[in-house]
Design an enzyme around this catalytic site. Structure first.
Site, short mmCIF file in Angstrom:
data_model
loop_
_atom_site.label_atom_id
_atom_site.label_comp_id
_atom_site.label_asym_id
_atom_site.label_seq_id
_atom_site.Cartn_x
_atom_site.Cartn_y
_atom_site.Cartn_z
N GLY A 5 -76.77 24.17 -27.19
CA GLY A 5 -77.13 22.81 -27.53
C GLY A 5 -78.62 22.61 -27.54
O GLY A 5 -79.11 21.50 -27.63
N CYS A 6 -79.35 23.69 -27.46
CA CYS A 6 -80.80 23.65 -27.47
C CYS A 6 -81.25 23.93 -28.90
O CYS A 6 -81.03 25.03 -29.41
CB CYS A 6 -81.32 24.74 -26.55
N VAL A 7 -81.84 22.95 -29.56
CA VAL A 7 -82.14 23.15 -30.98
C VAL A 7 -83.57 23.70 -31.17
O VAL A 7 -84.44 23.44 -30.37
CB VAL A 7 -81.98 21.84 -31.77
#
Lengths: 110, 102, 145
Positions: free
Chosen positions: A108-110
């Site tokens: 979920g880390c873009v």
């Protein structure tokens, strides 16, 4: 690309995350931390150990706000807040602490 | 509040088509695309299932996919509407949401 | 798309997103890809729910052991969904029945209800086919895997 210490070579990706998490050691963590300009203290280790336990339990590295919320739940609000966590890991608590903990880049880390 | 359901697999290959028929709501539209059009032949065993859906839903099939598989329009089950790519776009725009059955 | 969209605390628009899971895990990448997108979607403060029907119910059964396949078992991650504030996992009763499964065969997936003194509550809700169809027809966006 690889970290090298004491005659050991551990491969990492272009962002510095090690590619085989089973090759992690505390010694390697210190090497990765140095690359990130972080001097490991007990407080840093507390977060790194927390992340390793989280990964062991759920097989994912949590996104930053999930990490901070979970830290707050287990260690209280003095530690489970943005200010404290960014003080320890200025370039992103989840990203830097995961890297030092030998885990993949947080989900979920873009 | 209707839904456009697209089905892309042959009903003879997996259960996506059947599952779609089990979950449609009255007033929805089912659009058969790609391999799913092989189920649209009126002489085929799946025609009866589609016939039941036609009682409360629209069922359409993408004409270029039928043609590509040598399925002539007059062999398609009565009640199934044939649409072209423009018709596909219109259907997507007419419905509130699209559900893809993979 | 609903006519009236509920604004969230920061004034953004919250839409209802449902991830529809219909495939067994491990044989194809559908399940793991869906989970990945679900975890990413949590960052956008939307109303996210998951549906498990057809073979998708196998994604959340207990005691998955992939060691013999030499691939990672990602199923423990479903138990972390509560941390990501994803708390609605709908499982179709008929899909369980057809496969000889019951709710007891599913993993215990819990969340802490912030509005109820952080009480632990189950995220998994077994619903009938009719109710699931209705839930799907109430979404703004359906994402199929």
């Amino acid at each position: 690309m690889a970290y090298q210490y004491n005659g050991t070579t551990v491969e990492h990706d272009e962002e510095g995350y090690i590619t085989d998490i089973s090759l992690w050691s505390r010694e390697l963590a210190d090497i990765i931390a140095k690359d990130e300009n972080i001097e490991m203290t007990d407080e840093h280790w507390e977060v790194v150990n927390f992340l390793r336990d989280y990964y062991e339990e759920y097989q994912i590295a949590p996104a930053v706000r999930v990490l901070i919320k979970s830290i707050k739940k287990s260690m209280g609000k003095d530690k489970g807040n943005n200010k404290y966590m960014y003080h320890l890991f200025p370039y992103g608590p989840a990203k830097q602490a995961c890297k030092i903990a030998g885990l993949p880049k947080p989900t979920g880390c873009v | 509040m209707s839904t456009l359901h697209t089905v892309s697999n042959s009903p003879f290959e997996n259960n996506a088509f059947k599952s779609c028929l089990d979950h449609v709501t009255a007033g929805d539209t089912i659009l058969l695309i790609e391999d799913s059009v092989v189920g649209a032949r009126k002489a085929g065993s799946f025609g009866k299932e589609i016939g039941k859906a036609l009682a409360n839903c629209r069922v359409c099939a993408l004409a270029p996919d039928l043609s590509a598989r040598g399925i002539a329009a007059d062999t398609v089950l009565d009640g199934i509407e044939l649409v072209d790519y423009g018709g596909f776009v219109d259907l997507a725009a007419e419905h509130e949401r699209t559900q893809a059955w993979l | 798309m609903s006519d009236i969209e509920a604004p969230d605390a920061e004034g953004g628009v919250v839409k209802k997103f449902m991830f529809v899971n219909r495939k067994s895990p491990h044989g194809t990448v559908y399940a793991v890809e869906s989970l990945e997108v679900v975890l990413i979607s949590a960052a956008f403060d939307q109303d996210v729910s998951l549906a498990f029907l057809d073979d998708g119910v196998f994604q959340i059964v207990k005691q998955q052991d992939t060691s013999g396949l030499g691939i990672k078992n990602f199923s423990p991650a479903y138990r972390a969904l509560g941390d990501f504030e994803i708390t609605k996992l709908y499982v179709e009763q008929e899909a369980l029945d057809e496969r000889g499964l019951t709710a007891d065969d599913l993993m215990e997936i819990m969340y802490e209800d912030e509005d109820d003194d952080y009480e632990e509550k189950p995220s998994v809700r077994v619903v009938g086919r009719g109710e699931l169809s209705k839930l799907m027809s109430e979404q703004d966006v359906l994402l199929s895997f």
